[in-house]
Motif scaffolding. Structure first.
Motif, PDB file in Angstrom:
ATOM      1  N   LEU A  55      -9.869   0.849  -9.506  1.00  0.00           N
ATOM      2  CA  LEU A  55      -9.013   1.563  -8.562  1.00  0.00           C
ATOM      3  C   LEU A  55      -8.148   0.566  -7.807  1.00  0.00           C
ATOM      4  N   SER A  56      -7.083   1.061  -7.205  1.00  0.00           N
ATOM      5  CA  SER A  56      -6.325   0.276  -6.236  1.00  0.00           C
ATOM      6  C   SER A  56      -6.311   1.080  -4.947  1.00  0.00           C
ATOM      7  N   CYS A  57      -6.097   0.388  -3.831  1.00  0.00           N
ATOM      8  CA  CYS A  57      -6.065   1.071  -2.534  1.00  0.00           C
ATOM      9  C   CYS A  57      -5.020   0.414  -1.641  1.00  0.00           C
ATOM     10  N   ARG A  58      -4.181   1.242  -1.056  1.00  0.00           N
ATOM     11  CA  ARG A  58      -3.207   0.769  -0.073  1.00  0.00           C
ATOM     12  C   ARG A  58      -3.503   1.494   1.227  1.00  0.00           C
ATOM     13  N   MET A  76     -14.006  -6.679  -5.763  1.00  0.00           N
ATOM     14  CA  MET A  76     -12.825  -6.324  -4.956  1.00  0.00           C
ATOM     15  C   MET A  76     -11.880  -7.512  -5.024  1.00  0.00           C
ATOM     16  N   SER A  77     -10.591  -7.218  -5.211  1.00  0.00           N
ATOM     17  CA  SER A  77      -9.599  -8.293  -5.253  1.00  0.00           C
ATOM     18  C   SER A  77      -9.464  -8.924  -3.867  1.00  0.00           C
ATOM     19  N   ALA A  78      -8.643  -9.949  -3.778  1.00  0.00           N
ATOM     20  CA  ALA A  78      -8.441 -10.666  -2.513  1.00  0.00           C
ATOM     21  C   ALA A  78      -8.061  -9.693  -1.401  1.00  0.00           C
ATOM     22  N   THR A 132      -3.857  -4.008   1.371  1.00  0.00           N
ATOM     23  CA  THR A 132      -3.750  -3.545  -0.012  1.00  0.00           C
ATOM     24  C   THR A 132      -4.786  -4.277  -0.843  1.00  0.00           C
ATOM     25  N   LEU A 133      -5.504  -3.519  -1.642  1.00  0.00           N
ATOM     26  CA  LEU A 133      -6.437  -4.085  -2.600  1.00  0.00           C
ATOM     27  C   LEU A 133      -5.928  -3.695  -3.985  1.00  0.00           C
ATOM     28  N   ASP A 134      -5.555  -4.681  -4.773  1.00  0.00           N
ATOM     29  CA  ASP A 134      -5.026  -4.412  -6.103  1.00  0.00           C
ATOM     30  C   ASP A 134      -6.081  -3.878  -7.049  1.00  0.00           C
ATOM     31  N   SER A 135      -7.332  -4.310  -6.847  1.00  0.00           N
ATOM     32  CA  SER A 135      -8.380  -3.788  -7.730  1.00  0.00           C
ATOM     33  C   SER A 135      -9.727  -3.711  -7.015  1.00  0.00           C
ATOM     34  N   ILE A 136     -10.345  -2.575  -7.213  1.00  0.00           N
ATOM     35  CA  ILE A 136     -11.717  -2.325  -6.779  1.00  0.00           C
ATOM     36  C   ILE A 136     -12.415  -1.806  -8.024  1.00  0.00           C
TER      37      ILE A 136
END
Length: 132
Positions: free
Chosen positions: A85-88, A54-56, A100-104
């Motif tokens: 994936l990304s998640c907002r 998971m990104s920062a 917001t996670l830029d990458s999972i």
């Protein structure tokens, strides 16, 4: 990639609150990871996936009891053994970005936990890959 989106809503309930009366960050991350896993499973067509990265994580705003949150997922890319994936997360009540996670990144694994090639290259809107 494509314009595939997966949107889920969560209602912040009293049992989700921390000692300051706001949504507990760990609860939000649990929701994000669980739903991201569901997206990965439906996209890759296997329940044998694990979270790899998971990104920062930076909480931008708080959510309070009674707030309705929208978790908006997008497929960023397919790797040979992975899906990114990304998640907002947005507060539907206030309109503020919560997280917001830029990458999972999830990887497909075999019974021993070793990565396996999944063969997917494009997103699908449904769950048909689970029945293939």
């Amino acid at each position: 990639m494509s314009d595939y989106r997966h949107l889920v809503r969560k209602w912040v309930k009293p049992e989700d609150l921390n000692q300051h009366g706001a949504l507990f960050g760990g609860r939000l991350l649990e929701w994000v990871d669980e739903e991201a896993a569901i997206v990965a499973v439906t996209q890759l067509g296997t329940t044998d996936v694990v979270t790899r990265h998971m990104s920062a994580i930076d909480f931008a705003a708080r959510a309070d009891r009674g707030d309705l949150l929208e978790l908006d997922y997008r497929v960023s890319k397919f790797g040979r053994t992975s899906i990114t994936l990304s998640c907002r997360v947005e507060n539907a009540v206030t309109g503020q970005e919560v997280l917001t996670l830029d990458s999972i990144v999830f990887v497909a694994v075999d019974a021993e936990g070793h990565t396996v090639v999944h063969g997917r290259t494009e997103p699908t809107p449904g769950t048909e890959r689970l029945r293939e």
